[in-house]
Write a protein that holds these residues in place. Structure first.
Motif, PDB file in Angstrom:
ATOM      1  N   LYS A 132       0.828  -1.210   0.000  1.00 29.57           N
ATOM      2  CA  LYS A 132       0.000   0.000   0.000  1.00 29.57           C
ATOM      3  C   LYS A 132       0.866   1.264   0.000  1.00 29.57           C
ATOM      4  O   LYS A 132       0.577   2.227  -0.712  1.00 29.57           O
ATOM      5  CB  LYS A 132      -0.922   0.002   1.215  1.00 29.57           C
ATOM      6  CG  LYS A 132      -1.887   1.194   1.257  1.00 29.57           C
ATOM      7  CD  LYS A 132      -2.834   1.081   2.437  1.00 29.57           C
ATOM      8  CE  LYS A 132      -3.758   2.296   2.524  1.00 29.57           C
ATOM      9  NZ  LYS A 132      -4.669   2.395   1.374  1.00 29.57           N
TER      10      LYS A 132
ATOM     11  N   LYS B  90      -1.339  -3.097  -5.266  1.00 29.27           N
ATOM     12  CA  LYS B  90      -1.817  -1.791  -4.818  1.00 29.27           C
ATOM     13  C   LYS B  90      -3.279  -1.559  -5.181  1.00 29.27           C
ATOM     14  O   LYS B  90      -3.996  -0.830  -4.486  1.00 29.27           O
ATOM     15  CB  LYS B  90      -0.933  -0.684  -5.414  1.00 29.27           C
ATOM     16  CG  LYS B  90      -1.172   0.685  -4.806  1.00 29.27           C
ATOM     17  CD  LYS B  90      -0.219   1.725  -5.359  1.00 29.27           C
ATOM     18  CE  LYS B  90      -0.463   3.091  -4.718  1.00 29.27           C
ATOM     19  NZ  LYS B  90       0.449   4.126  -5.256  1.00 29.27           N
TER      20      LYS B  90
ATOM     21  N   ASP C 225      -6.499  -2.812  -0.172  1.00 24.57           N
ATOM     22  CA  ASP C 225      -7.422  -2.380   0.882  1.00 24.57           C
ATOM     23  C   ASP C 225      -8.480  -3.441   1.161  1.00 24.57           C
ATOM     24  O   ASP C 225      -8.919  -3.616   2.305  1.00 24.57           O
ATOM     25  CB  ASP C 225      -8.089  -1.060   0.494  1.00 24.57           C
ATOM     26  CG  ASP C 225      -7.147   0.124   0.587  1.00 24.57           C
ATOM     27  OD1 ASP C 225      -6.158   0.035   1.337  1.00 24.57           O
ATOM     28  OD2 ASP C 225      -7.395   1.147  -0.091  1.00 24.57           O
TER      29      ASP C 225
END
Length: 345
Positions: free
Chosen positions: A279, A333, A337
């Motif tokens: 991230k 990336k 999340d």
């Protein structure tokens, strides 16, 4: 019904998170006010028959194994009708056999076993099954299907395959691209499977050549030492496939000490530290390939369903499957999340 698709995806290897959800929900594509495809009761979150589940795993001497224990414990706490009898865990085969025999003597309703050595513990799995205690074999597989009712685990070959394809797509336009591999313990079948998957994927990219491979030991220390050797021997390469995020912590230390940033790195397993580095995106680590410890939560769900005589939500069959292989998703990336909450320490 969107959740139905995701649950079927998990069961057939197309999703790796939300593993526990596979036993919750409806059993057909029909709306709730219409008759179901069959009258099979599917496991759900509502309290039902009391079930005692015995859980036996190896010693939690690795971040992933510790996450296995944590997932099993937290999943069991979710259900008021589940009592979890958990052993201390041991890498000593005789000790683990003794722990499982104790659970058999306690007459638990279902056993969940992640064997330190699948072959060595096959006989005690058979003993449980013959005693009328169904076994959920978690990850490291017994030698015969007679020793378990259901196997659930990760896809080691798929890890290597997906790592290879990810790297291949990144380097497909680069002439004479070179990659290296930091493997795990070479005496483990899972390491051989991860390497084989990686090699098979690279066959699709004739411009890419694997120029070096070192086997580490799934520890930070070994990852650092073996990576330092690779860096010293290879002055120029374009990508690194590291089998394990724990040893990857050491590998990243060696890379930083060497001042190298001229290649991309893909890890394996799904550690929180790897997700955070991906991230942040200020180093060589660009992706990791999952080997989700959420499988232990799913094993508890399956054991509960067995103990209650129920089936799996989202499937038409009356029984839970005989085997479930989880998918080795690539986390980079773009989707990190989504997976952050599943990362293990």
């Amino acid at each position: 019904m969107p959740e139905l698709t995701s649950r079927r995806g998990l069961l057939f290897g197309t999703a790796a998170i939300g593993a526990g959800a596979l036993l919750v929900g409806c059993t057909s594509n029909e709306s709730s006010d219409e008759p179901a495809a069959n009258d099979q009761p599917a496991a759900d979150d509502k309290p039902g028959k009391e079930v005692t589940i015995g859980f036996a795993g190896p010693q939690a001497d690795h971040g992933w194994l510790n996450a296995i224990n944590d997932n099993a414990k937290s999943r069991a706490k979710k259900y008021s009708d589940v009592t979890l009898e958990i052993t201390e865990g041991s890498n000593d085969t005789a000790a683990q056999i003794g722990q499982i025999e104790t659970l058999i003597n306690k007459k638990v309703d279902v056993l969940v076993v992640l064997p330190a050595d699948g072959k060595a513990l096959t006989q005690v799995g058979l003993k449980a099954m013959r005693a009328g205690i169904p076994v959920i074999n978690l990850d490291r597989i017994f030698n015969t299907p007679q020793a378990y009712r259901c196997w659930i685990g990760g896809d080691n070959y798929g890890m290597g395959l997906n790592a290879g394809h990810y790297i291949g797509e990144k380097l497909k336009d680069k002439a004479d691209a070179k990659v290296i591999e930091l493997a795990g313990l070479d005496n483990l079948e899972l390491t051989k499977q991860r390497t084989q998957g990686f090699d098979d994927a690279l066959k699709n990219y004739p411009n890419i050549k694997k120029v070096a491979r070192q086997a580490a030991e799934f520890t930070v220390e070994s990852g650092q030492a073996k990576m330092a050797q690779l860096l010293q021997a290879q002055s120029k390469f374009d990508a690194l496939w590291n089998h394990d995020d724990d040893q990857g912590v050491g590998a990243l230390r060696a890379i930083e000490q060497a001042g190298r940033d001229d290649f991309l790195m893909v890890g394996g397993a799904g550690a929180l530290s790897a997700f955070q580095a991906i991230k942040q995106d200020d180093g060589v680590l660009k992706a990791t390939v999952l080997y989700p410890p959420t499988m232990a939560a799913s094993a508890i769900d399956l054991a509960r369903a067995l103990g209650q005589g129920k089936g799996v939500g989202g499937m038409a069959e009356f029984e839970i499957p005989a085997s479930i292989t989880l998918y080795s998703a690539v986390v980079d990336k773009e989707n990190v999340d989504q997976y952050m909450s599943t990362g293990f320490k």
